[in-house]
Enzyme design. Structure first.
Site, PDB file in Angstrom:
ATOM      1  N   PRO A   7       1.021  -1.642   0.286  1.00 54.00           N
ATOM      2  CA  PRO A   7       0.384  -0.730  -0.151  1.00 54.00           C
ATOM      3  C   PRO A   7       0.946   1.577  -0.163  1.00 54.00           C
ATOM      4  O   PRO A   7       1.572   1.531   1.244  1.00 54.00           O
ATOM      5  CB  PRO A   7      -0.766  -0.149   1.247  1.00 54.00           C
ATOM      6  CG  PRO A   7      -0.487  -1.286   1.709  1.00 54.00           C
ATOM      7  CD  PRO A   7       0.879  -1.706   1.213  1.00 54.00           C
ATOM      8  N   GLU A   8       0.606   2.305  -0.540  1.00 56.10           N
ATOM      9  CA  GLU A   8       1.231   3.596  -1.086  1.00 56.10           C
ATOM     10  C   GLU A   8       0.204   4.262  -0.159  1.00 56.10           C
ATOM     11  O   GLU A   8      -0.971   4.360  -0.164  1.00 56.10           O
ATOM     12  CB  GLU A   8       1.519   3.551  -2.260  1.00 56.10           C
ATOM     13  CG  GLU A   8       2.227   3.359  -3.093  1.00 56.10           C
ATOM     14  CD  GLU A   8       2.751   3.190  -4.463  1.00 56.10           C
ATOM     15  OE1 GLU A   8       2.625   3.990  -4.783  1.00 56.10           O
ATOM     16  OE2 GLU A   8       2.953   2.251  -5.577  1.00 56.10           O
ATOM     17  N   LYS A  23       2.444   6.342   5.175  1.00 58.63           N
ATOM     18  CA  LYS A  23       1.675   4.754   5.476  1.00 58.63           C
ATOM     19  C   LYS A  23       1.641   4.271   6.211  1.00 58.63           C
ATOM     20  O   LYS A  23       1.155   3.089   5.895  1.00 58.63           O
ATOM     21  CB  LYS A  23       2.495   4.114   4.206  1.00 58.63           C
ATOM     22  CG  LYS A  23       2.884   5.016   2.884  1.00 58.63           C
ATOM     23  CD  LYS A  23       4.167   4.222   1.908  1.00 58.63           C
ATOM     24  CE  LYS A  23       4.707   5.259   0.446  1.00 58.63           C
ATOM     25  NZ  LYS A  23       5.782   4.132  -0.552  1.00 58.63           N
ATOM     26  N   ARG A  64      13.693  -0.869  -8.294  1.00 55.94           N
ATOM     27  CA  ARG A  64      12.488  -1.714  -8.718  1.00 55.94           C
ATOM     28  C   ARG A  64      11.919  -1.773 -10.172  1.00 55.94           C
ATOM     29  O   ARG A  64      12.775  -0.464 -10.512  1.00 55.94           O
ATOM     30  CB  ARG A  64      11.518  -0.533  -8.393  1.00 55.94           C
ATOM     31  CG  ARG A  64      11.947   0.260  -7.129  1.00 55.94           C
ATOM     32  CD  ARG A  64      11.971  -0.720  -5.966  1.00 55.94           C
ATOM     33  NE  ARG A  64      10.878  -1.502  -5.189  1.00 55.94           N
ATOM     34  CZ  ARG A  64       9.718  -0.565  -4.703  1.00 55.94           C
ATOM     35  NH1 ARG A  64      10.396   0.473  -4.547  1.00 55.94           N
ATOM     36  NH2 ARG A  64       8.836  -1.140  -4.850  1.00 55.94           N
ATOM     37  N   ARG A  95       3.500 -11.372   3.620  1.00 57.88           N
ATOM     38  CA  ARG A  95       4.743 -12.124   3.493  1.00 57.88           C
ATOM     39  C   ARG A  95       6.088 -11.586   5.340  1.00 57.88           C
ATOM     40  O   ARG A  95       6.898 -11.361   5.569  1.00 57.88           O
ATOM     41  CB  ARG A  95       5.853 -10.746   2.533  1.00 57.88           C
ATOM     42  CG  ARG A  95       4.999 -11.519   1.300  1.00 57.88           C
ATOM     43  CD  ARG A  95       5.724 -10.195   0.056  1.00 57.88           C
ATOM     44  NE  ARG A  95       7.238 -10.071  -0.347  1.00 57.88           N
ATOM     45  CZ  ARG A  95       7.427  -9.191  -0.452  1.00 57.88           C
ATOM     46  NH1 ARG A  95       6.983  -8.847  -2.050  1.00 57.88           N
ATOM     47  NH2 ARG A  95       9.215  -9.655  -1.252  1.00 57.88           N
TER      48      ARG A  95
END
Length: 306
Positions: free
Chosen positions: A2-3, A58, A291, A138
């Site tokens: 999530p950003e 965030k 990235r 994760r």
DNA sequence: CACTTGACCTGTCCGC
DNA sequence: TGCGGACAGGTCAAGT
């Protein structure tokens, strides 16, 4: 995962669902997901009333009546999903009684009817029977309980940059901050949370495409006018995504278990091999700042290539 | 110091 | 179908 738009969407959902709820119990599967849960849990968590749900960068902050707060980072795959009380009532339909799923107010296929699952790390139970699940495939995410007054003294909170959607972030201030990273690529600079809070990989790619800037460009090689344009596009893309409930690429869901729809209108993210909506060239996927990075190499010409 | 890379984890997807 | 490797939205520590 999530950003800023995803975390903001979760915050808005929790704000409607959690205020006034009183915590009855807490369970977690490993200390990693809730590192400082004891001995403060019994004293400051159990019996506490939720009084506010805030966001900074965030990070989500759930303020409690005990002057303690839960600080939550979802990292890549975290979810915070609220499930209503599943007590039987006289309104529970026969179909719901037979299925064993009732009261959640969602279709039986919905995520909320499948919780908890093997990714559930922390469960908060409220008086009345509703629950808040912190799921994280994760295990990068975490939830911490600490005095409300210490939230902003957390090391990350002390160094994180300003909120991009606050009006005081003018072009001038944005340029000043991003030029602290003059030596690096513009993508690394806008992903740097100490420059500006909240931009992650998706909105970095989307805003750079909109501003027609190649992500590998060094900040020092960009004109102020290009950086003004980039700031404008970051604000536009973040707001547009919030309106669409965020982006769901894999794991992200809102507080009610719903996926976000921004990616349906993404211009480059996840569109490698498809046509650029501006010039028709094919979108490419490359690596920048370590990235996965999506670009139109025609619209976003690299100075060094030209 | 400024910047880049690898690690943290688990799951999935892609090519052989 | 099975298997190994690359990769996944974030951040920090360690390396150059």
């Amino acid at each position: 995962m999530p950003e800023l738009p995803e975390v903001e969407t979760v915050r808005r959902g929790l704000d409607k669902l959690l205020i006034g709820k009183v915590i009855a119990s807490e369970q977690h599967d490993s200390p990693k997901s809730f590192p400082n849960s004891s001995p403060n849990v019994n004293k400051f968590l159990i019996g506490a009333t939720v009084i506010a749900v805030r966001r900074r960068a965030k990070v989500l902050i759930i303020d409690l009546s005990t002057k303690y707060s839960l600080m939550i980072h979802l990292k890549m795959t975290g979810q915070l999903v609220f499930v209503k009380s599943q007590k039987l009532t006289k309104n529970t339909s026969l179909k719901e009684r037979k299925s064993g799923r009732w009261g959640a107010g969602h279709p039986s296929s919905s995520l909320v009817n499948k919780l908890p699952d093997k990714t559930t790390r922390v469960t908060l139970c409220f008086f009345g029977g509703s629950k808040l699940y912190f799921n994280d495939q994760r295990k990068f995410g975490w939830m911490k309980l600490l005095p409300t007054e210490l939230i902003l003294k957390d090391p990350f909170m002390l160094k994180v940059g300003p909120e991009p959607l606050e009006p005081e972030i003018t072009n001038k201030i944005f340029v000043q901050r991003i030029r602290r990273r003059n030596g690096t690529t513009v993508k690394a600079a806008i992903l740097d949370q100490t420059v500006l809070a909240g931009v992650g990989n998706i909105y970095a790619d989307e805003s750079l495409w909109a501003a027609k800037i190649h992500p590998s460009e060094r900040v020092r090689d960009l004109k102020d006018s290009q950086l003004y344009s980039l700031r404008k596009e970051i604000v536009y893309v973040l707001n547009l995504s919030i309106e669409n409930g965020g982006s769901t690429s894999r794991n992200y869901v809102s507080a009610t278990g719903e996926k976000g729809s921004y990616l349906k209108q993404a211009r480059v993210f996840g569109r490698q091999g498809k046509a650029c909506s501006r010039c028709g060239a094919l979108i490419e996927k490359i690596k920048v700042a370590g990235r996965g990075t999506h670009i139109c190499s025609v619209c976003q010409l690299h100075y060094l290539d030209s």
